[in-house]
Scaffold this motif. Structure first.
Motif, mmCIF file in Angstrom:
data_model
loop_
_atom_site.group_PDB
_atom_site.id
_atom_site.type_symbol
_atom_site.label_atom_id
_atom_site.label_comp_id
_atom_site.label_asym_id
_atom_site.label_seq_id
_atom_site.Cartn_x
_atom_site.Cartn_y
_atom_site.Cartn_z
ATOM 1 N N PHE A 29 0.818 -1.211 0.000
ATOM 2 C CA PHE A 29 0.000 0.000 0.000
ATOM 3 C C PHE A 29 0.857 1.269 0.000
ATOM 4 N N ASP A 30 1.903 1.290 0.786
ATOM 5 C CA ASP A 30 2.713 2.498 0.945
ATOM 6 C C ASP A 30 3.450 2.890 -0.331
ATOM 7 N N ASP A 31 3.541 1.996 -1.299
ATOM 8 C CA ASP A 31 4.261 2.274 -2.545
ATOM 9 C C ASP A 31 3.374 2.915 -3.614
ATOM 10 N N TYR A 32 2.104 3.119 -3.288
ATOM 11 C CA TYR A 32 1.141 3.515 -4.306
ATOM 12 C C TYR A 32 0.441 4.827 -3.984
ATOM 13 N N ALA A 33 0.070 5.517 -5.030
ATOM 14 C CA ALA A 33 -0.906 6.588 -4.922
ATOM 15 C C ALA A 33 -2.284 5.974 -5.167
ATOM 16 N N ILE A 34 -3.229 6.352 -4.342
ATOM 17 C CA ILE A 34 -4.593 5.845 -4.466
ATOM 18 C C ILE A 34 -5.496 6.996 -4.877
ATOM 19 N N GLY A 35 -6.197 6.794 -5.955
ATOM 20 C CA GLY A 35 -7.036 7.863 -6.471
ATOM 21 C C GLY A 35 -8.486 7.452 -6.610
ATOM 22 N N GLY A 47 -10.545 12.136 -13.225
ATOM 23 C CA GLY A 47 -9.929 12.044 -11.907
ATOM 24 C C GLY A 47 -10.598 13.014 -10.960
ATOM 25 N N VAL A 48 -10.873 12.553 -9.753
ATOM 26 C CA VAL A 48 -11.554 13.359 -8.746
ATOM 27 C C VAL A 48 -10.584 13.792 -7.649
ATOM 28 N N SER A 49 -9.869 12.837 -7.105
ATOM 29 C CA SER A 49 -8.965 13.128 -6.000
ATOM 30 C C SER A 49 -7.961 12.002 -5.885
ATOM 31 N N CYS A 50 -6.829 12.316 -5.268
ATOM 32 C CA CYS A 50 -5.780 11.310 -5.130
ATOM 33 C C CYS A 50 -4.968 11.608 -3.876
ATOM 34 N N ILE A 51 -4.429 10.541 -3.287
ATOM 35 C CA ILE A 51 -3.557 10.705 -2.128
ATOM 36 C C ILE A 51 -2.353 9.783 -2.289
ATOM 37 N N SER A 52 -1.199 10.317 -1.936
ATOM 38 C CA SER A 52 0.016 9.511 -1.951
ATOM 39 C C SER A 52 0.122 8.788 -0.617
ATOM 40 N N SER A 53 0.191 7.475 -0.663
ATOM 41 C CA SER A 53 0.286 6.709 0.573
ATOM 42 C C SER A 53 1.624 6.901 1.264
ATOM 43 N N SER A 54 2.624 7.344 0.526
ATOM 44 C CA SER A 54 3.958 7.492 1.113
ATOM 45 C C SER A 54 4.104 8.794 1.890
ATOM 46 N N ASP A 55 3.581 9.896 1.343
ATOM 47 C CA ASP A 55 3.782 11.166 2.040
ATOM 48 C C ASP A 55 2.496 11.913 2.337
ATOM 49 N N GLY A 56 1.357 11.351 1.950
ATOM 50 C CA GLY A 56 0.080 11.962 2.280
ATOM 51 C C GLY A 56 -0.308 13.152 1.439
ATOM 52 N N SER A 57 0.482 13.479 0.427
ATOM 53 C CA SER A 57 0.112 14.618 -0.425
ATOM 54 C C SER A 57 -1.177 14.288 -1.164
ATOM 55 N N GLY A 101 4.500 4.218 -7.492
ATOM 56 C CA GLY A 101 5.633 5.098 -7.721
ATOM 57 C C GLY A 101 5.301 6.500 -8.151
ATOM 58 N N THR A 102 4.142 6.980 -7.772
ATOM 59 C CA THR A 102 3.761 8.335 -8.151
ATOM 60 C C THR A 102 2.978 8.967 -7.011
ATOM 61 N N GLN A 103 2.836 10.279 -7.069
ATOM 62 C CA GLN A 103 2.027 10.955 -6.052
ATOM 63 C C GLN A 103 0.604 11.196 -6.520
ATOM 64 N N VAL A 104 0.403 11.126 -7.809
ATOM 65 C CA VAL A 104 -0.942 11.296 -8.352
ATOM 66 C C VAL A 104 -1.192 10.182 -9.356
ATOM 67 N N ALA A 105 -2.262 9.440 -9.151
ATOM 68 C CA ALA A 105 -2.594 8.343 -10.054
ATOM 69 C C ALA A 105 -3.180 8.913 -11.345
ATOM 70 N N VAL A 106 -2.455 8.694 -12.439
ATOM 71 C CA VAL A 106 -2.911 9.145 -13.748
ATOM 72 C C VAL A 106 -3.192 7.954 -14.662
ATOM 73 N N TYR A 107 -2.305 6.973 -14.594
ATOM 74 C CA TYR A 107 -2.453 5.735 -15.362
ATOM 75 C C TYR A 107 -2.390 4.574 -14.371
#
Length: 121
Positions: A29-35, A47-57, A101-107
């Motif tokens: 889980f911590d390696d992924y952005a969840i959107g 896309g509506v919203s996204c959160i980075s599991s690693s840093d919470g952005s 591996g990203t802060q915002v899930a795009v793909y």
């Protein structure tokens, strides 16, 4: 087996405040952005919203900024979308998705099955 399971959708009156949940399993889980994405009838998925599991952005689409709040409980591998002041135009199928591996899930690499949110006026 990777799973993203959404819950919390349904029929809501305009102005209502439901909360969607996305329970993740089968990946780190911590390696992924969840959107959260949504698709209304006859429209493209957005896309509506996204959160980075690693840093919470976090990221919010302009259409929901100030009304929706995304949060993450890393201990439970669960992401929430608190939706306030719902409008009929928020009616859509809401999908949870994960991208590594990203802060915002795009793909996204993985998608949930979706949960319907219908806002009545």
């Amino acid at each position: 087996e990777v799973q993203l399971v959404e819950s919390g959708g349904g029929l809501v009156q305009a102005g209502g405040s439901p909360r969607l949940s996305c329970a993740a399993s089968g990946f780190t889980f911590d390696d992924y952005a969840i959107g959260w994405f949504r698709q209304a009838p006859g429209k493209e998925r957005e896309g509506v919203s996204c959160i980075s599991s690693s840093d919470g952005s976090t990221y919010y689409a302009d259409s929901v900024k100030g009304r929706f709040t995304i949060s993450s409980d890393n201990a439970k591998n669960t992401v929430y979308l608190q939706m306030n002041s719902l409008k009929p135009e928020d009616t859509a199928v809401y999908y949870c998705a994960a991208e590594k591996g990203t802060q915002v899930a795009v793909y996204p690499d993985y998608w949930g099955q979706g949960t319907q949110v219908t806002v009545s006026s």
